[in-house]
Design a protein around this motif. Structure first.
Motif, PDB file in Angstrom:
ATOM      1  N   GLU A   1       0.834  -1.207   0.000  1.00 40.20           N
ATOM      2  CA  GLU A   1       0.000   0.000   0.000  1.00 40.20           C
ATOM      3  C   GLU A   1       0.872   1.261   0.000  1.00 40.20           C
ATOM      4  O   GLU A   1       0.594   2.212  -0.725  1.00 40.20           O
ATOM      5  CB  GLU A   1      -0.907  -0.024   1.234  1.00 40.20           C
ATOM      6  N   VAL A   2       1.920   1.242   0.782  1.00 39.06           N
ATOM      7  CA  VAL A   2       2.827   2.384   0.838  1.00 39.06           C
ATOM      8  C   VAL A   2       3.601   2.516  -0.471  1.00 39.06           C
ATOM      9  O   VAL A   2       3.739   3.615  -1.021  1.00 39.06           O
ATOM     10  CB  VAL A   2       3.790   2.249   2.046  1.00 39.06           C
ATOM     11  N   PHE A   3       4.076   1.394  -1.003  1.00 39.12           N
ATOM     12  CA  PHE A   3       4.841   1.418  -2.253  1.00 39.12           C
ATOM     13  C   PHE A   3       3.982   1.848  -3.439  1.00 39.12           C
ATOM     14  O   PHE A   3       4.525   2.299  -4.450  1.00 39.12           O
ATOM     15  CB  PHE A   3       5.451   0.052  -2.540  1.00 39.12           C
ATOM     16  N   ALA A   4       2.687   1.722  -3.336  1.00 39.74           N
ATOM     17  CA  ALA A   4       1.812   2.120  -4.439  1.00 39.74           C
ATOM     18  C   ALA A   4       1.965   3.606  -4.762  1.00 39.74           C
ATOM     19  O   ALA A   4       1.702   4.026  -5.883  1.00 39.74           O
ATOM     20  CB  ALA A   4       0.353   1.800  -4.112  1.00 39.74           C
ATOM     21  N   GLY A   5       2.426   4.386  -3.800  1.00 38.81           N
ATOM     22  CA  GLY A   5       2.641   5.810  -4.011  1.00 38.81           C
ATOM     23  C   GLY A   5       3.987   6.149  -4.626  1.00 38.81           C
ATOM     24  O   GLY A   5       4.288   7.315  -4.845  1.00 38.81           O
ATOM     25  N   LEU A   6       4.807   5.141  -4.895  1.00 39.47           N
ATOM     26  CA  LEU A   6       6.125   5.376  -5.478  1.00 39.47           C
ATOM     27  C   LEU A   6       6.138   5.019  -6.955  1.00 39.47           C
ATOM     28  O   LEU A   6       5.485   4.063  -7.366  1.00 39.47           O
ATOM     29  CB  LEU A   6       7.174   4.496  -4.780  1.00 39.47           C
ATOM     30  N   PRO A   7       6.905   5.754  -7.739  1.00 42.27           N
ATOM     31  CA  PRO A   7       7.032   5.378  -9.156  1.00 42.27           C
ATOM     32  C   PRO A   7       7.830   4.082  -9.269  1.00 42.27           C
ATOM     33  O   PRO A   7       8.779   3.869  -8.519  1.00 42.27           O
ATOM     34  CB  PRO A   7       7.797   6.550  -9.763  1.00 42.27           C
ATOM     35  N   ALA A   8       7.430   3.222 -10.178  1.00 39.21           N
ATOM     36  CA  ALA A   8       8.152   1.967 -10.378  1.00 39.21           C
ATOM     37  C   ALA A   8       9.135   2.064 -11.534  1.00 39.21           C
ATOM     38  O   ALA A   8      10.107   1.324 -11.592  1.00 39.21           O
ATOM     39  CB  ALA A   8       7.161   0.838 -10.625  1.00 39.21           C
ATOM     40  N   ASP A   9       8.898   2.989 -12.448  1.00 42.59           N
ATOM     41  CA  ASP A   9       9.694   3.068 -13.672  1.00 42.59           C
ATOM     42  C   ASP A   9      10.948   3.932 -13.550  1.00 42.59           C
ATOM     43  O   ASP A   9      11.726   4.046 -14.487  1.00 42.59           O
ATOM     44  CB  ASP A   9       8.827   3.596 -14.812  1.00 42.59           C
ATOM     45  N   ARG A  10      11.139   4.544 -12.397  1.00 39.42           N
ATOM     46  CA  ARG A  10      12.313   5.390 -12.192  1.00 39.42           C
ATOM     47  C   ARG A  10      12.627   5.425 -10.700  1.00 39.42           C
ATOM     48  O   ARG A  10      11.812   5.030  -9.867  1.00 39.42           O
ATOM     49  CB  ARG A  10      12.055   6.810 -12.690  1.00 39.42           C
ATOM     50  N   ALA A  11      13.817   5.903 -10.398  1.00 42.37           N
ATOM     51  CA  ALA A  11      14.185   6.058  -8.989  1.00 42.37           C
ATOM     52  C   ALA A  11      13.316   7.141  -8.364  1.00 42.37           C
ATOM     53  O   ALA A  11      13.141   8.214  -8.946  1.00 42.37           O
ATOM     54  CB  ALA A  11      15.655   6.437  -8.872  1.00 42.37           C
TER      55      ALA A  11
ATOM     56  N   HIS B   1      13.410  12.636  -3.859  1.00 44.40           N
ATOM     57  CA  HIS B   1      13.339  12.948  -2.424  1.00 44.40           C
ATOM     58  C   HIS B   1      11.893  13.255  -2.033  1.00 44.40           C
ATOM     59  O   HIS B   1      11.411  12.794  -0.998  1.00 44.40           O
ATOM     60  CB  HIS B   1      14.259  14.136  -2.109  1.00 44.40           C
ATOM     61  N   ARG B   2      11.219  14.005  -2.876  1.00 48.47           N
ATOM     62  CA  ARG B   2       9.818  14.358  -2.604  1.00 48.47           C
ATOM     63  C   ARG B   2       8.924  13.108  -2.585  1.00 48.47           C
ATOM     64  O   ARG B   2       8.043  12.987  -1.736  1.00 48.47           O
ATOM     65  CB  ARG B   2       9.332  15.350  -3.642  1.00 48.47           C
ATOM     66  N   ASP B   3       9.138  12.177  -3.515  1.00 47.08           N
ATOM     67  CA  ASP B   3       8.384  10.917  -3.523  1.00 47.08           C
ATOM     68  C   ASP B   3       8.550  10.190  -2.189  1.00 47.08           C
ATOM     69  O   ASP B   3       7.579   9.729  -1.586  1.00 47.08           O
ATOM     70  CB  ASP B   3       8.875   9.984  -4.644  1.00 47.08           C
TER      71      ASP B   3
ATOM     72  N   VAL C   1       5.753   9.225   0.874  1.00 50.02           N
ATOM     73  CA  VAL C   1       5.585   7.850   1.349  1.00 50.02           C
ATOM     74  C   VAL C   1       5.933   7.763   2.828  1.00 50.02           C
ATOM     75  O   VAL C   1       5.245   7.112   3.614  1.00 50.02           O
ATOM     76  CB  VAL C   1       6.452   6.885   0.513  1.00 50.02           C
ATOM     77  N   SER C   2       6.995   8.450   3.224  1.00 48.85           N
ATOM     78  CA  SER C   2       7.445   8.427   4.612  1.00 48.85           C
ATOM     79  C   SER C   2       6.369   8.968   5.554  1.00 48.85           C
ATOM     80  O   SER C   2       6.099   8.388   6.614  1.00 48.85           O
ATOM     81  CB  SER C   2       8.727   9.236   4.745  1.00 48.85           C
ATOM     82  N   ARG C   3       5.748  10.079   5.170  1.00 47.85           N
ATOM     83  CA  ARG C   3       4.681  10.653   6.012  1.00 47.85           C
ATOM     84  C   ARG C   3       3.509   9.679   6.144  1.00 47.85           C
ATOM     85  O   ARG C   3       2.952   9.510   7.228  1.00 47.85           O
ATOM     86  CB  ARG C   3       4.215  11.983   5.440  1.00 47.85           C
ATOM     87  N   ARG C   4       3.163   9.060   5.045  1.00 45.87           N
ATOM     88  CA  ARG C   4       2.044   8.103   5.058  1.00 45.87           C
ATOM     89  C   ARG C   4       2.372   6.905   5.952  1.00 45.87           C
ATOM     90  O   ARG C   4       1.560   6.476   6.758  1.00 45.87           O
ATOM     91  CB  ARG C   4       1.777   7.653   3.631  1.00 45.87           C
ATOM     92  N   TRP C   5       3.586   6.397   5.811  1.00 46.90           N
ATOM     93  CA  TRP C   5       3.993   5.240   6.601  1.00 46.90           C
ATOM     94  C   TRP C   5       4.097   5.613   8.072  1.00 46.90           C
ATOM     95  O   TRP C   5       3.764   4.834   8.953  1.00 46.90           O
ATOM     96  CB  TRP C   5       5.313   4.702   6.089  1.00 46.90           C
ATOM     97  N   LYS C   6       4.560   6.830   8.352  1.00 46.27           N
ATOM     98  CA  LYS C   6       4.665   7.285   9.740  1.00 46.27           C
ATOM     99  C   LYS C   6       3.296   7.271  10.416  1.00 46.27           C
ATOM    100  O   LYS C   6       3.157   6.838  11.562  1.00 46.27           O
ATOM    101  CB  LYS C   6       5.282   8.680   9.802  1.00 46.27           C
ATOM    102  N   LYS C   7       2.269   7.718   9.708  1.00 46.51           N
ATOM    103  CA  LYS C   7       0.915   7.701  10.264  1.00 46.51           C
ATOM    104  C   LYS C   7       0.471   6.274  10.562  1.00 46.51           C
ATOM    105  O   LYS C   7      -0.122   6.003  11.607  1.00 46.51           O
ATOM    106  CB  LYS C   7      -0.076   8.368   9.304  1.00 46.51           C
ATOM    107  N   GLN C   8       0.755   5.364   9.637  1.00 46.94           N
ATOM    108  CA  GLN C   8       0.395   3.960   9.866  1.00 46.94           C
ATOM    109  C   GLN C   8       1.127   3.402  11.085  1.00 46.94           C
ATOM    110  O   GLN C   8       0.533   2.702  11.904  1.00 46.94           O
ATOM    111  CB  GLN C   8       0.715   3.104   8.642  1.00 46.94           C
ATOM    112  N   LEU C   9       2.408   3.718  11.205  1.00 43.36           N
ATOM    113  CA  LEU C   9       3.188   3.216  12.333  1.00 43.36           C
ATOM    114  C   LEU C   9       2.717   3.818  13.659  1.00 43.36           C
ATOM    115  O   LEU C   9       2.678   3.126  14.680  1.00 43.36           O
ATOM    116  CB  LEU C   9       4.678   3.491  12.120  1.00 43.36           C
ATOM    117  N   GLU C  10       2.351   5.095  13.640  1.00 46.86           N
ATOM    118  CA  GLU C  10       1.839   5.715  14.865  1.00 46.86           C
ATOM    119  C   GLU C  10       0.538   5.049  15.293  1.00 46.86           C
ATOM    120  O   GLU C  10       0.330   4.796  16.486  1.00 46.86           O
ATOM    121  CB  GLU C  10       1.624   7.218  14.649  1.00 46.86           C
ATOM    122  N   GLU C  11      -0.343   4.746  14.360  1.00 46.47           N
ATOM    123  CA  GLU C  11      -1.589   4.063  14.689  1.00 46.47           C
ATOM    124  C   GLU C  11      -1.309   2.654  15.203  1.00 46.47           C
ATOM    125  O   GLU C  11      -1.900   2.203  16.171  1.00 46.47           O
ATOM    126  CB  GLU C  11      -2.517   4.011  13.468  1.00 46.47           C
TER     127      GLU C  11
END
Length: 154
Positions: free
Chosen positions: A72-82, A85-87, A91-101
């Motif tokens: 689910e978190v990786f779905a927000g990342l591009p697969a065709d390129r590296a 930093h913004r990407d 993802v980091s903010r989204r994952w942080k919320k999941q981890l806090e919950e």
């Protein structure tokens, strides 16, 4: 021979760099967590930026995070390129919320289990597992006061 960030890695190189077995890499690929291509000899090769994804999968496994959450978190990342930093920040903010919950849920469970273990079922009025005459069966199976929202005290 110098390598560039665009040069793909063979599966052997990925195994060597990550410590992850070939079967695990194939599994992660089937789950859509990582991607590979084929070179001119029809050998599987991986973009170098997949190393970071694989590293995050390893960390997530160690933390007990289900692969479905990782996907689910990786779905927000591009697969065709590296990813940029913004990407990664998004993802980091989204994952942080999941981890806090997840941390909040674990802390609540720890608090309730500490009370339950210490109870010894001597306090039949305060026990969260108490279910006289099976009155809670309509709320679902198991220890519903511990696992579902709503009033928790008997």
């Amino acid at each position: 021979m110098r390598t560039s960030p665009e040069d793909p890695l063979t599966i052997g190189e990925v195994i060597r760099r990550t410590g992850v077995s070939a079967s695990a890499l194939h599994f992660y690929e089937r789950k859509g967590l990582i991607l590979s291509d084929r070179d001119g000899c029809n050998q599987r090769v991986f973009p170098r930026h997949m190393l970071r994804r694989i590293s995050l999968i390893i960390v997530a496994k160690r933390l007990g995070i289900p692969l479905a959450d990782v996907a689910e978190v990786f779905a927000g990342l591009p697969a065709d390129r590296a990813p940029t930093h913004r990407d990664w920040q998004c993802v980091s903010r989204r994952w942080k919320k999941q981890l806090e919950e997840r941390r909040r849920v674990i802390e609540v469970l720890e608090h309730e289990l500490t009370g339950c273990i210490g109870c010894g079922c001597l306090s039949m009025r305060a026990c969260l597992l108490l279910n006289p005459d099976d009155t809670l069966h309509e709320r679902g199976p198991g220890p519903v006061r511990l696992t579902s929202p709503g009033p928790r005290r008997p």
